[in-house]
Design a protein around this motif. Structure first.
Motif, PDB file in Angstrom:
ATOM      1  N   LEU A  42      41.767  30.907  64.898  1.00  0.00           N
ATOM      2  CA  LEU A  42      42.010  29.853  65.890  1.00  0.00           C
ATOM      3  C   LEU A  42      41.687  28.465  65.351  1.00  0.00           C
ATOM      4  N   LYS A  43      41.186  28.425  64.121  1.00  0.00           N
ATOM      5  CA  LYS A  43      40.816  27.193  63.418  1.00  0.00           C
ATOM      6  C   LYS A  43      39.685  26.445  64.131  1.00  0.00           C
ATOM      7  N   SER A  57      35.031  24.948  69.615  1.00  0.00           N
ATOM      8  CA  SER A  57      35.086  25.944  70.681  1.00  0.00           C
ATOM      9  C   SER A  57      34.566  25.333  71.977  1.00  0.00           C
ATOM     10  N   SER A  58      35.168  25.702  73.084  1.00  0.00           N
ATOM     11  CA  SER A  58      34.661  25.290  74.389  1.00  0.00           C
ATOM     12  C   SER A  58      33.393  26.087  74.698  1.00  0.00           C
ATOM     13  N   LYS A  59      32.673  25.714  75.749  1.00  0.00           N
ATOM     14  CA  LYS A  59      31.472  26.463  76.142  1.00  0.00           C
ATOM     15  C   LYS A  59      31.804  27.913  76.443  1.00  0.00           C
ATOM     16  N   GLN A  60      32.940  28.109  77.100  1.00  0.00           N
ATOM     17  CA  GLN A  60      33.360  29.467  77.419  1.00  0.00           C
ATOM     18  C   GLN A  60      33.649  30.269  76.145  1.00  0.00           C
ATOM     19  N   GLN A  61      34.324  29.648  75.189  1.00  0.00           N
ATOM     20  CA  GLN A  61      34.622  30.326  73.932  1.00  0.00           C
ATOM     21  C   GLN A  61      33.352  30.647  73.159  1.00  0.00           C
ATOM     22  N   LYS A  62      32.366  29.758  73.229  1.00  0.00           N
ATOM     23  CA  LYS A  62      31.096  30.012  72.556  1.00  0.00           C
ATOM     24  C   LYS A  62      30.371  31.204  73.167  1.00  0.00           C
ATOM     25  N   MET A  63      30.398  31.296  74.484  1.00  0.00           N
ATOM     26  CA  MET A  63      29.760  32.435  75.155  1.00  0.00           C
ATOM     27  C   MET A  63      30.489  33.742  74.819  1.00  0.00           C
ATOM     28  N   ILE A  64      31.823  33.684  74.783  1.00  0.00           N
ATOM     29  CA  ILE A  64      32.603  34.869  74.428  1.00  0.00           C
ATOM     30  C   ILE A  64      32.274  35.299  73.000  1.00  0.00           C
ATOM     31  N   SER A  65      32.150  34.324  72.107  1.00  0.00           N
ATOM     32  CA  SER A  65      31.826  34.619  70.711  1.00  0.00           C
ATOM     33  C   SER A  65      30.455  35.258  70.588  1.00  0.00           C
ATOM     34  N   LEU A  66      29.490  34.742  71.350  1.00  0.00           N
ATOM     35  CA  LEU A  66      28.131  35.292  71.307  1.00  0.00           C
ATOM     36  C   LEU A  66      28.103  36.730  71.808  1.00  0.00           C
ATOM     37  N   PHE A  67      28.767  36.990  72.923  1.00  0.00           N
ATOM     38  CA  PHE A  67      28.812  38.348  73.468  1.00  0.00           C
ATOM     39  C   PHE A  67      29.585  39.289  72.545  1.00  0.00           C
ATOM     40  N   GLY A 106      46.317  34.808  61.732  1.00  0.00           N
ATOM     41  CA  GLY A 106      45.862  33.458  61.408  1.00  0.00           C
ATOM     42  C   GLY A 106      46.885  32.684  60.609  1.00  0.00           C
ATOM     43  N   TRP A 107      47.515  33.349  59.668  1.00  0.00           N
ATOM     44  CA  TRP A 107      48.561  32.723  58.847  1.00  0.00           C
ATOM     45  C   TRP A 107      49.672  32.196  59.758  1.00  0.00           C
ATOM     46  N   TYR A 108      50.087  33.031  60.709  1.00  0.00           N
ATOM     47  CA  TYR A 108      51.119  32.621  61.655  1.00  0.00           C
ATOM     48  C   TYR A 108      50.623  31.505  62.572  1.00  0.00           C
ATOM     49  N   HIS A 109      49.405  31.652  63.089  1.00  0.00           N
ATOM     50  CA  HIS A 109      48.878  30.700  64.063  1.00  0.00           C
ATOM     51  C   HIS A 109      48.667  29.318  63.443  1.00  0.00           C
ATOM     52  N   TRP A 110      48.131  29.262  62.227  1.00  0.00           N
ATOM     53  CA  TRP A 110      47.901  27.970  61.574  1.00  0.00           C
ATOM     54  C   TRP A 110      49.214  27.208  61.376  1.00  0.00           C
ATOM     55  N   LYS A 111      50.291  27.947  61.077  1.00  0.00           N
ATOM     56  CA  LYS A 111      51.579  27.310  60.795  1.00  0.00           C
ATOM     57  C   LYS A 111      52.439  27.129  62.046  1.00  0.00           C
ATOM     58  N   ALA A 141      29.710  42.681  62.485  1.00  0.00           N
ATOM     59  CA  ALA A 141      29.763  41.916  63.739  1.00  0.00           C
ATOM     60  C   ALA A 141      29.979  40.429  63.456  1.00  0.00           C
ATOM     61  N   PHE A 142      29.298  39.902  62.433  1.00  0.00           N
ATOM     62  CA  PHE A 142      29.505  38.503  62.039  1.00  0.00           C
ATOM     63  C   PHE A 142      30.954  38.286  61.613  1.00  0.00           C
ATOM     64  N   ALA A 143      31.496  39.234  60.834  1.00  0.00           N
ATOM     65  CA  ALA A 143      32.857  39.085  60.322  1.00  0.00           C
ATOM     66  C   ALA A 143      33.901  39.178  61.428  1.00  0.00           C
ATOM     67  N   ILE A 144      33.687  40.080  62.381  1.00  0.00           N
ATOM     68  CA  ILE A 144      34.623  40.213  63.510  1.00  0.00           C
ATOM     69  C   ILE A 144      34.743  38.882  64.255  1.00  0.00           C
ATOM     70  N   THR A 145      33.594  38.304  64.566  1.00  0.00           N
ATOM     71  CA  THR A 145      33.576  37.050  65.324  1.00  0.00           C
ATOM     72  C   THR A 145      34.117  35.899  64.485  1.00  0.00           C
ATOM     73  N   GLY A 146      33.684  35.837  63.226  1.00  0.00           N
ATOM     74  CA  GLY A 146      34.105  34.741  62.345  1.00  0.00           C
ATOM     75  C   GLY A 146      35.589  34.744  62.066  1.00  0.00           C
ATOM     76  N   MET A 147      36.157  35.933  61.871  1.00  0.00           N
ATOM     77  CA  MET A 147      37.578  36.016  61.535  1.00  0.00           C
ATOM     78  C   MET A 147      38.439  35.561  62.700  1.00  0.00           C
ATOM     79  N   TYR A 148      38.041  35.911  63.922  1.00  0.00           N
ATOM     80  CA  TYR A 148      38.806  35.497  65.097  1.00  0.00           C
ATOM     81  C   TYR A 148      38.753  33.977  65.266  1.00  0.00           C
TER      82      TYR A 148
END
Length: 202
Positions: free
Chosen positions: A146-147, A95-105, A76-81, A135-142
């Motif tokens: 990606l901001k 997030s796009s609809k696809q990204q939201k579905m991926i996040s939910l799964f 994230g540090w690298y990606h943000w900069k 599980a919340f942290a895994i999804t949230g951190m990713y």
């Protein structure tokens, strides 16, 4: 009254390591709300300390997720900069609809998988609880790396479920930390949504 007495006793026995992990963790979440890159160096210190704290308390999934958070913090540090547009950081986005579905799964899949692993292969006495916060942290951190504004929903869920978990595990200062985290996360969601609206209106 007995509950408060127990909490006060536990607070008086709080280790220096836990105290440092809490302070750096709070600073990390605060800088995230402000959209400051300092979220990552402070976050790296906090999650590194919690890897050892969680393992000692038999919160194996949380210990593992902090290892994951350490790696995602570096990404994230690298990606943000990593911007080629001349601005200091990449902008907040949805997030796009696809990204939201991926996040939910990802959320549901991580919960089920971790719950099964913790029940069958560890001596954890809170497998479902530990799996849920992780599980919340895994999804949230990713999503945070990606901001994406939606990462705040995951952190709110993670923080609210972690408050009673860490208090139950005899880490009341960390439980209090998650109360602070939840308040900052709600404020961060409002702040990032406002910034996103400003970006979209330009």
């Amino acid at each position: 009254m007995a509950i408060w007495t127990r909490i006060l006793e536990q607070l008086s026995q709080t280790s220096v390591v836990e105290f440092m992990a809490v302070i750096t963790g709070i600073l990390s979440v605060w800088f995230n709300k402000q959209e400051k890159i300092l979220v990552y160096p402070f976050g790296i210190i906090s999650v590194t300390l919690y890897i050892f704290i969680d393992y000692r308390c038999k919160l194996y999934a949380d210990s593992g997720i902090n290892t994951y958070c350490l790696l995602m913090s570096l990404f994230g540090w690298y990606h943000w900069k990593n911007t080629k547009t001349g601005v200091d950081q990449i902008p907040i986005s949805k997030s796009s609809k696809q990204q939201k579905m991926i996040s939910l799964f990802t959320l549901l899949g991580a919960f089920v998988l971790l719950w099964i692993i913790l029940r069958r292969f560890t001596d954890s006495d809170v497998p479902a609880w530990d799996a849920l916060t992780t599980a919340f942290a895994i999804t949230g951190m990713y999503l945070m790396a990606l901001k994406k504004v939606e990462h705040w929903y995951c952190w709110i869920g993670c923080n609210l479920s972690s408050i009673p978990l860490y208090t139950y595990k005899g880490l009341p200062l960390t439980g209090i930390q998650f109360i602070v985290f939840a308040c900052i996360a709600i404020s961060g969601l409002v702040s990032w949504k406002k910034k996103l609206l400003d970006l979209e209106s330009r």
